[in-house]
Design a protein around this motif. Structure first.
Motif, PDB file in Angstrom:
ATOM      1  N   PHE A   6       0.825  -1.210   0.000  1.00 54.86           N
ATOM      2  CA  PHE A   6       0.000   0.000   0.000  1.00 54.86           C
ATOM      3  C   PHE A   6       0.863   1.265   0.000  1.00 54.86           C
ATOM      4  N   PHE A   7       1.989   1.209   0.707  1.00 53.72           N
ATOM      5  CA  PHE A   7       2.884   2.373   0.759  1.00 53.72           C
ATOM      6  C   PHE A   7       3.453   2.666  -0.632  1.00 53.72           C
ATOM      7  N   TYR A   8       3.958   1.617  -1.308  1.00 55.09           N
ATOM      8  CA  TYR A   8       4.531   1.806  -2.647  1.00 55.09           C
ATOM      9  C   TYR A   8       3.454   2.281  -3.637  1.00 55.09           C
ATOM     10  N   LEU A   9       2.266   1.701  -3.528  1.00 54.03           N
ATOM     11  CA  LEU A   9       1.187   2.115  -4.420  1.00 54.03           C
ATOM     12  C   LEU A   9       0.797   3.566  -4.158  1.00 54.03           C
ATOM     13  N   PHE A  10       0.810   3.962  -2.899  1.00 55.31           N
ATOM     14  CA  PHE A  10       0.509   5.350  -2.545  1.00 55.31           C
ATOM     15  C   PHE A  10       1.533   6.302  -3.168  1.00 55.31           C
ATOM     16  N   ILE A  11       2.811   5.939  -3.105  1.00 57.48           N
ATOM     17  CA  ILE A  11       3.875   6.764  -3.707  1.00 57.48           C
ATOM     18  C   ILE A  11       3.668   6.878  -5.217  1.00 57.48           C
ATOM     19  N   ILE A  12       3.315   5.761  -5.852  1.00 59.03           N
ATOM     20  CA  ILE A  12       3.069   5.761  -7.294  1.00 59.03           C
ATOM     21  C   ILE A  12       1.898   6.680  -7.639  1.00 59.03           C
ATOM     22  N   LEU A  13       0.857   6.647  -6.811  1.00 61.67           N
ATOM     23  CA  LEU A  13      -0.307   7.504  -7.055  1.00 61.67           C
ATOM     24  C   LEU A  13       0.038   8.978  -6.871  1.00 61.67           C
ATOM     25  N   ILE A  14       0.908   9.279  -5.929  1.00 63.77           N
ATOM     26  CA  ILE A  14       1.359  10.666  -5.744  1.00 63.77           C
ATOM     27  C   ILE A  14       2.110  11.140  -6.985  1.00 63.77           C
ATOM     28  N   ILE A  15       3.001  10.267  -7.500  1.00 61.07           N
ATOM     29  CA  ILE A  15       3.739  10.604  -8.728  1.00 61.07           C
ATOM     30  C   ILE A  15       2.766  10.821  -9.883  1.00 61.07           C
ATOM     31  N   SER A  16       1.805   9.912  -9.975  1.00 57.80           N
ATOM     32  CA  SER A  16       0.785  10.014 -11.020  1.00 57.80           C
ATOM     33  C   SER A  16       0.029  11.334 -10.909  1.00 57.80           C
ATOM     34  N   PHE A  17      -0.376  11.669  -9.712  1.00 53.21           N
ATOM     35  CA  PHE A  17      -1.131  12.906  -9.452  1.00 53.21           C
ATOM     36  C   PHE A  17      -0.309  14.137  -9.836  1.00 53.21           C
ATOM     37  N   LEU A  18       0.956  14.164  -9.440  1.00 52.27           N
ATOM     38  CA  LEU A  18       1.804  15.340  -9.692  1.00 52.27           C
ATOM     39  C   LEU A  18       2.020  15.576 -11.180  1.00 52.27           C
ATOM     40  N   PHE A  19       2.311  14.519 -11.926  1.00 50.72           N
ATOM     41  CA  PHE A  19       2.539  14.685 -13.365  1.00 50.72           C
ATOM     42  C   PHE A  19       1.263  15.112 -14.090  1.00 50.72           C
ATOM     43  N   ARG A  20       0.123  14.657 -13.601  1.00 50.80           N
ATOM     44  CA  ARG A  20      -1.134  14.969 -14.280  1.00 50.80           C
ATOM     45  C   ARG A  20      -1.660  16.360 -13.940  1.00 50.80           C
ATOM     46  N   PHE A  21      -1.285  16.896 -12.788  1.00 52.19           N
ATOM     47  CA  PHE A  21      -1.724  18.245 -12.422  1.00 52.19           C
ATOM     48  C   PHE A  21      -0.715  19.317 -12.830  1.00 52.19           C
ATOM     49  N   TRP A  22       0.460  18.914 -13.192  1.00 53.84           N
ATOM     50  CA  TRP A  22       1.493  19.840 -13.620  1.00 53.84           C
ATOM     51  C   TRP A  22       1.088  20.456 -14.973  1.00 53.84           C
ATOM     52  N   TYR A  23       1.034  21.773 -15.043  1.00 57.47           N
ATOM     53  CA  TYR A  23       0.648  22.508 -16.262  1.00 57.47           C
ATOM     54  C   TYR A  23      -0.789  22.211 -16.702  1.00 57.47           C
TER      55      TYR A  23
END
Length: 562
Positions: A6-23
Motif C-alpha cells: 500500500f505504501f509503494y502504491l501510494f507513492i506511485i499515485l502521488i507521482i501520477s497525481f503530480l505529473f497529471r496536475f502539472w501545467y
C-alpha cells in the motif's frame, strides 16, 4: 507485506497525481476536439444533448459522464480537465490490480508505475476527451479477462461482458476490440473448463450471458455505421502511411509523443534535424521503443496462454483498424486504438521481469524509466507541457491585443465563430464572417453539395486551384467586407496555420505534378488558396496594420486607406 504494498502504491499515485496536475491550467484553452466535448455536454436541453450526441462519431457514454460532471462541478477549463485526471489515476490503480492478478505484486506495482509515468496517459489526462475514461475501462476489461480465464467462474464472465458493453459505449471502435477479446476468451474457456463446454454448446445459455453486450451494440450500431458508410472521408486532411504503426509504438513506449493529432508519411522529419541525425529523438524515442519491443517479444516467447490470448486480440483489432485506415475511413492515431495499450503494458512488464539476471533487469529498467522521467521533467515538449497549438483561446488573445474595435470586421477561416464564444465574450460586437471547413464548398467552389466536395474535390477542382486569385473568394470578400468598410475601417483575418501554409507558388508546383497532387491533402490546398486569395483581395486600398501569431494561429489586420 500488505502495508509495504500500500505504501509503494501510494507513492506511485502521488507521482501520477503530480505529473497529471502539472501545467493543467493551459492558457491556450480548449482546442477543437475538446471544445466539441464541452459543447455537447454543456447543452441544457435533453433533446439538444441527444441531438448533438447522435451526430458525433463517438459513442455517448463519455458525453454522459462529462454532462454529470458539469452538473456537479464548475464549468471551467481546469475542472473539465480534472475529470480526465481522475479517470487516469483510476487507470493506474486498475493497472496494479490487473498486473497483480496476472502474476504477483511486483508485476502489479511495475504496471502501475508504468501507467503513472506514461507520457501517453499523462497527455490525455489533461485532455477533455474520452481517452482517459477509455483507458480506465480498457484496463478493467483486461483485469476481468485475466480473472475469468484463470478461474472460469460465471460471475466473472458476466462482469467481463458488462465491462465490454461499457467499453463499446465509450468508444465506437471498441466494438471491434470487444468482439475479438470475447471470441478468444470463449474459445479459451471451451478448451480449458468442462463447465464452459456445456454452456457454450447450449446456445440459449451462451446468449443469456452475452445479451447485455448485444443490447449495447444494437444501441450504438449507428455510430459504427457512420464510420464505415459515411460519405465523408475522415482522411481528407491526412494520408495513409505504413509508418503509422511505428509512430503508435513510439507514443506508447517513449516519452516522445509524435502521433497525437497527425504524423508525417516518412519519419525523416524526426530522424534528421537541419540535415544532421537527430540524436535527441534517437535517445528519447527510439531507444525506449527498442527496449519495449524486445521486452514484448520476450513476453510472447514465454508462451503464457492468457497473455498471448490478450495479444492475439490486440493484433486482430490492430489489423482491422489498419485496414480501415488504409481505405481512408479513419486515421491510425495512437489514441484511436488505445484499447490495446493496457495489454501492451502488461506484456512489456512481463517481458522485463522475465530476465533472470536481476542486475541486467534493473539496468534496463533504470535506463527505460530514467529516460522517460528525464524527458518528462526537462523537455519543453513533454506530455504535461505540450502546447495545444490550436487552442481556441489563442485567437481571442490575438484579437484582444490587436487594434480592432467593436464594429470592425473579422474574417474567420477554418472555424465558425461558435468555436470561440466560450472565451470571446463580446464576439457579437464585431462584424464577423467565416469561411469554415463546414461551408467552404459554397464560398470557394460554389458547390452546395458538401459531401461531394469533400469526397471528389481533388478530381473536381484541380483546374480551379490553378486560378489565382480565386474569383469566388474575391467576390465574397468584396461584397461582404471590403465594399462595406469606410475609410479608416479595419478588418482582421484569422488563419489556422496548420491547414493554410502553402504559398500560391507552392500550390502551382503541386498541381503540376500528379504524384504530389495525389499525395497532398485537399484541405491544405483549399485553405492555403483561401489565405492567398484573401491576402490578394486586401492588397489594394489597404495597408497592413499588424500581423501577429501565437500557436498555430495568425491574425492579419488591414486598414482601409482609400
Amino acid at each position: 507485506m500488505k502495508n509495504k504494498t500500500f505504501f509503494y502504491l501510494f507513492i506511485i499515485l502521488i507521482i501520477s497525481f503530480l505529473f497529471r496536475f502539472w501545467y493543467i491550467d493551459k492558457p491556450e484553452g480548449l482546442w477543437n476536439d475538446e471544445y466539441v466535448s464541452w459543447y455537447i455536454a454543456s447543452k441544457n436541453s435533453f433533446s439538444e444533448f441527444i441531438k448533438y450526441v447522435s451526430k458525433n462519431c463517438h459513442t455517448p457514454l463519455y458525453y454522459i459522464f462529462l454532462k454529470f460532471w458539469l452538473i456537479i462541478f464548475p464549468d471551467t477549463d481546469v475542472s473539465l480537465r480534472i475529470s480526465s485526471v481522475l479517470m487516469s489515476i483510476f487507470t493506474v490503480i486498475a493497472m496494479f490490480f490487473a498486473g497483480k492478478e496476472f502474476k504477483d505484486n511486483k508485476t502489479g506495482m511495475l504496471c502501475a508505475f508504468f501507467a503513472a509515468v506514461s507520457s501517453f496517459y499523462i497527455y490525455f489526462a489533461q485532455e477533455v476527451r474520452l481517452y482517459s475514461l477509455l483507458a480506465f475501462v480498457s484496463t478493467l476489461v483486461m483485469w476481468t479477462c485475466i480473472k475469468l480465464l484463470k478461474e472460469g467462474k460465471k460471475r466473472y464472465f458476466a462482469l467481463f461482458i458488462i465491462l465490454n458493453a461499457l467499453l463499446c459505449a465509450v468508444h465506437t471502435l471498441g466494438i471491434a476490440f470487444s468482439f475479438f477479446i470475447i471470441l478468444f476468451s470463449i474459445i479459451y474457456l471451451y478448451k480449458n473448463f468442462d463447465e464452459w463446454k456445456l454452456i457454450i454448446k447450449n446456445f440459449r445459455e451462451t446468449l443469456k450471458y452475452i445479451f447485455p453486450l448485444l443490447c449495447v451494440i444494437l444501441l450504438i450500431s449507428p455510430f459504427m455505421f457512420s464510420i464505415l458508410f459515411s460519405k465523408t472521408l475522415s482522411q481528407f486532411w491526412s494520408e495513409f502511411s505504413f509508418f503509422k504503426p511505428l509512430y503508435v509504438f513510439i507514443d506508447y513506449f517513449s516519452p516522445v509523443q509524435c502521433n497525437i493529432t497527425n504524423s508525417p508519411s516518412l519519419p525523416d522529419i524526426y530522424l534528421f534535424k537541419e540535415g544532421k541525425l537527430n540524436y535527441f529523438f534517437i535517445v528519447f524515442a527510439l531507444i525506449p521503443s527498442l527496449i519495449a519491443f524486445i521486452a514484448i517479444i520476450k513476453a510472447v516467447l514465454l508462451k503464457n496462454k492468457i497473455l498471448n490470448l490478450l495479444l492475439y486480440a490486440c493484433l486482430c483489432f490492430f489489423a482491422v483498424t489498419f485496414m480501415l485506415s488504409a481505405v481512408g475511413k479513419m486515421i491510425l492515431l495512437s489514441k484511436y486504438i488505445s484499447e490495446i495499450y493496457p495489454i501492451l503494458i502488461l506484456a512489456f512488464v512481463s517481458g522485463i521481469l522475465s530476465f533472470k539476471q536481476i542486475q541486467l533487469r534493473n539496468i534496463i529498467l533504470f535506463i527505460y524509466f530514467g529516460l522517460s522521467l528525464l524527458y518528462l521533467y526537462y523537455s519543453p515538449e513533454s506530455a504535461p507541457k505540450i502546447m495545444r497549438r490550436e487552442g481556441n483561446n489563442l485567437p481571442v488573445i490575438l484579437i484582444e491585443q490587436s487594434r480592432l474595435k467593436p464594429n470592425d470586421f473579422i474574417i474567420l477561416t477554418y472555424y465558425d465563430k461558435d468555436k470561440f464564444e466560450r472565451y470571446f465574450k463580446n464576439i457579437n460586437d464585431y462584424k464577423i464572417y467565416s469561411i469554415s471547413k463546414f461551408n467552404f464548398n459554397e464560398h470557394i467552389f460554389n458547390n452546395p453539395n458538401y459531401y461531394r466536395t469533400i469526397k471528389e474535390g481533388k478530381s473536381l477542382y484541380r483546374e480551379q486551384f490553378k486560378e489565382f486569385p480565386n474569383k469566388n473568394i474575391i467576390n465574397w470578400t468584396n461584397n461582404l467586407v471590403i465594399n462595406m468598410m469606410p475609410k479608416g475601417g479595419k478588418a482582421g483575418i484569422l488563419y489556422l496555420d496548420g491547414v493554410s501554409f502553402f504559398s500560391n507558388e507552392t500550390i502551382q508546383n503541386i498541381i503540376a505534378d500528379d504524384y504530389k497532387y495525389n499525395k497532398t491533402s485537399f484541405v491544405f490546398l483549399t485553405f492555403s488558396m483561401l489565405k492567398n486569395s484573401l491576402m490578394y483581395a486586401f492588397k489594394d486600398d489597404f495597408r497592413q496594420d499588424s500581423i501577429t501569431q501565437i500557436g498555430d494561429w495568425t491574425l492579419i489586420v488591414y486598414e482601409k486607406i482609400k
